[in-house]
Design a protein around this motif. Structure first.
Motif, short mmCIF file in Angstrom:
data_model
loop_
_atom_site.label_atom_id
_atom_site.label_comp_id
_atom_site.label_asym_id
_atom_site.label_seq_id
_atom_site.Cartn_x
_atom_site.Cartn_y
_atom_site.Cartn_z
N GLY A 42 0.81 -1.21 0.00
CA GLY A 42 0.00 0.00 0.00
C GLY A 42 0.84 1.25 0.00
N VAL A 43 0.37 2.25 0.77
CA VAL A 43 1.06 3.53 0.85
C VAL A 43 1.07 4.02 2.30
N GLU A 44 2.02 4.91 2.60
CA GLU A 44 2.05 5.50 3.93
C GLU A 44 2.64 6.90 3.88
N SER A 45 2.32 7.66 4.91
CA SER A 45 2.82 9.02 5.04
C SER A 45 2.70 9.44 6.50
N VAL A 46 3.39 10.50 6.85
CA VAL A 46 3.23 11.11 8.17
C VAL A 46 2.49 12.42 7.96
N VAL A 47 1.36 12.57 8.65
CA VAL A 47 0.56 13.78 8.53
C VAL A 47 0.70 14.63 9.80
N PRO A 48 0.69 15.95 9.66
CA PRO A 48 0.83 16.83 10.83
C PRO A 48 -0.51 16.99 11.55
N ALA A 61 -12.81 10.43 4.61
CA ALA A 61 -12.30 9.84 3.37
C ALA A 61 -13.12 8.61 2.99
N PHE A 62 -13.43 7.75 3.98
CA PHE A 62 -14.25 6.57 3.72
C PHE A 62 -15.61 6.98 3.18
N ASP A 63 -16.22 7.99 3.78
CA ASP A 63 -17.54 8.45 3.31
C ASP A 63 -17.47 8.90 1.85
N ARG A 92 -12.72 -4.61 -2.66
CA ARG A 92 -11.51 -4.26 -1.91
C ARG A 92 -11.77 -4.26 -0.41
N GLU A 93 -10.78 -4.74 0.34
CA GLU A 93 -10.77 -4.61 1.79
C GLU A 93 -9.74 -3.54 2.11
N VAL A 94 -10.19 -2.47 2.74
CA VAL A 94 -9.33 -1.32 3.02
C VAL A 94 -8.97 -1.32 4.50
N SER A 95 -7.69 -1.14 4.79
CA SER A 95 -7.19 -1.11 6.16
C SER A 95 -6.34 0.14 6.34
N VAL A 96 -6.68 0.92 7.36
CA VAL A 96 -5.92 2.14 7.68
C VAL A 96 -5.36 1.98 9.09
N THR A 97 -4.05 2.16 9.23
CA THR A 97 -3.40 2.11 10.54
C THR A 97 -2.86 3.50 10.85
N LEU A 98 -3.21 4.01 12.02
CA LEU A 98 -2.78 5.33 12.47
C LEU A 98 -1.93 5.16 13.72
N LYS A 99 -0.68 5.64 13.70
CA LYS A 99 0.21 5.54 14.87
C LYS A 99 0.74 6.93 15.19
N ALA A 100 0.71 7.27 16.47
CA ALA A 100 1.25 8.56 16.91
C ALA A 100 2.74 8.64 16.62
N GLU A 101 3.16 9.79 16.09
CA GLU A 101 4.58 10.08 15.83
C GLU A 101 4.89 11.40 16.52
N GLY A 102 5.16 11.37 17.80
CA GLY A 102 5.36 12.61 18.54
C GLY A 102 4.02 13.16 18.99
N LYS A 103 3.99 14.46 19.34
CA LYS A 103 2.77 15.06 19.87
C LYS A 103 1.71 15.33 18.81
N ASN A 104 2.10 15.92 17.71
CA ASN A 104 1.11 16.35 16.71
C ASN A 104 1.37 15.80 15.33
N ALA A 105 1.78 14.56 15.25
CA ALA A 105 1.99 13.91 13.95
C ALA A 105 1.52 12.46 14.04
N THR A 106 1.05 11.96 12.92
CA THR A 106 0.54 10.60 12.86
C THR A 106 1.05 9.91 11.61
N VAL A 127 -7.24 6.97 -1.00
CA VAL A 127 -7.69 7.06 0.40
C VAL A 127 -6.71 7.93 1.19
N LEU A 128 -5.42 7.68 1.04
CA LEU A 128 -4.42 8.44 1.77
C LEU A 128 -4.46 9.92 1.39
N ASP A 129 -4.61 10.22 0.11
CA ASP A 129 -4.71 11.62 -0.32
C ASP A 129 -5.86 12.33 0.38
N LYS A 130 -7.00 11.65 0.49
CA LYS A 130 -8.16 12.24 1.17
C LYS A 130 -7.89 12.43 2.66
N ILE A 131 -7.25 11.45 3.29
CA ILE A 131 -6.93 11.56 4.71
C ILE A 131 -6.02 12.76 4.95
#
Length: 136
Positions: A42-48, A61-63, A92-106, A127-131
């Motif tokens: 899949g894909v991954e990124s860190v969002v602020p 995004a799911f909606d 498709r089966e969609v799975s999103v994993t969100l993990k804290a990266e510091g105080k204000n990043a995921t 999906v990631l672009d929408k998130i």
């Protein structure tokens, strides 16, 4: 012989420029969130954003992409909060994993699985672009 060395140097420089250009495109695609990286499935990124805000963005995004939520779980660990949100969209089966990266990043990882051995990275990227967009 000298001419072939020059040709090889230009070819290497051209290849490096193309590779770096691809990295810049990946980083630009994520906006302020950093780069979007393709993984094996899949894909991954860190969002602020906090994990909670990223989870709300995932629901939005799911909606919008008509992904029907099927499962959601929250874990609290030593490294911080982790959420897993799953759903289905057509075949498709969609799975999103969100993990804290510091105080204000995921760190957001999205996998869109078609079968046991095939994945839809393009849909995962959508999906990631929408998130990322909804996390702002």
């Amino acid at each position: 012989m000298r001419r072939s060395n020059t040709t090889l140097s230009w070819a290497a420089a051209g290849s490096a420029a193309l590779w770096l250009g691809g990295c810049l495109v990946a980083a630009a695609g994520a906006g302020a969130g950093g780069g979007i990286y393709f993984t094996q499935r899949g894909v991954e990124s860190v969002v602020p954003a906090t994990v909670e805000r990223a989870a709300t963005a995932t629901t939005q995004a799911f909606d919008q992409l008509k992904v029907r939520p099927t499962k959601s779980q929250v874990e609290q660990g030593q490294d911080g909060e982790k959420r897993e949100i799953e759903g289905t969209a057509g075949d498709r089966e969609v799975s999103v994993t969100l993990k804290a990266e510091g105080k204000n990043a995921t760190r957001v990882q999205v996998i869109a699985k078609r079968t046991a051995v095939t994945w839809d990275k393009d849909f995962a990227r959508s999906v990631l672009d929408k998130i990322v967009a909804y996390s702002r």
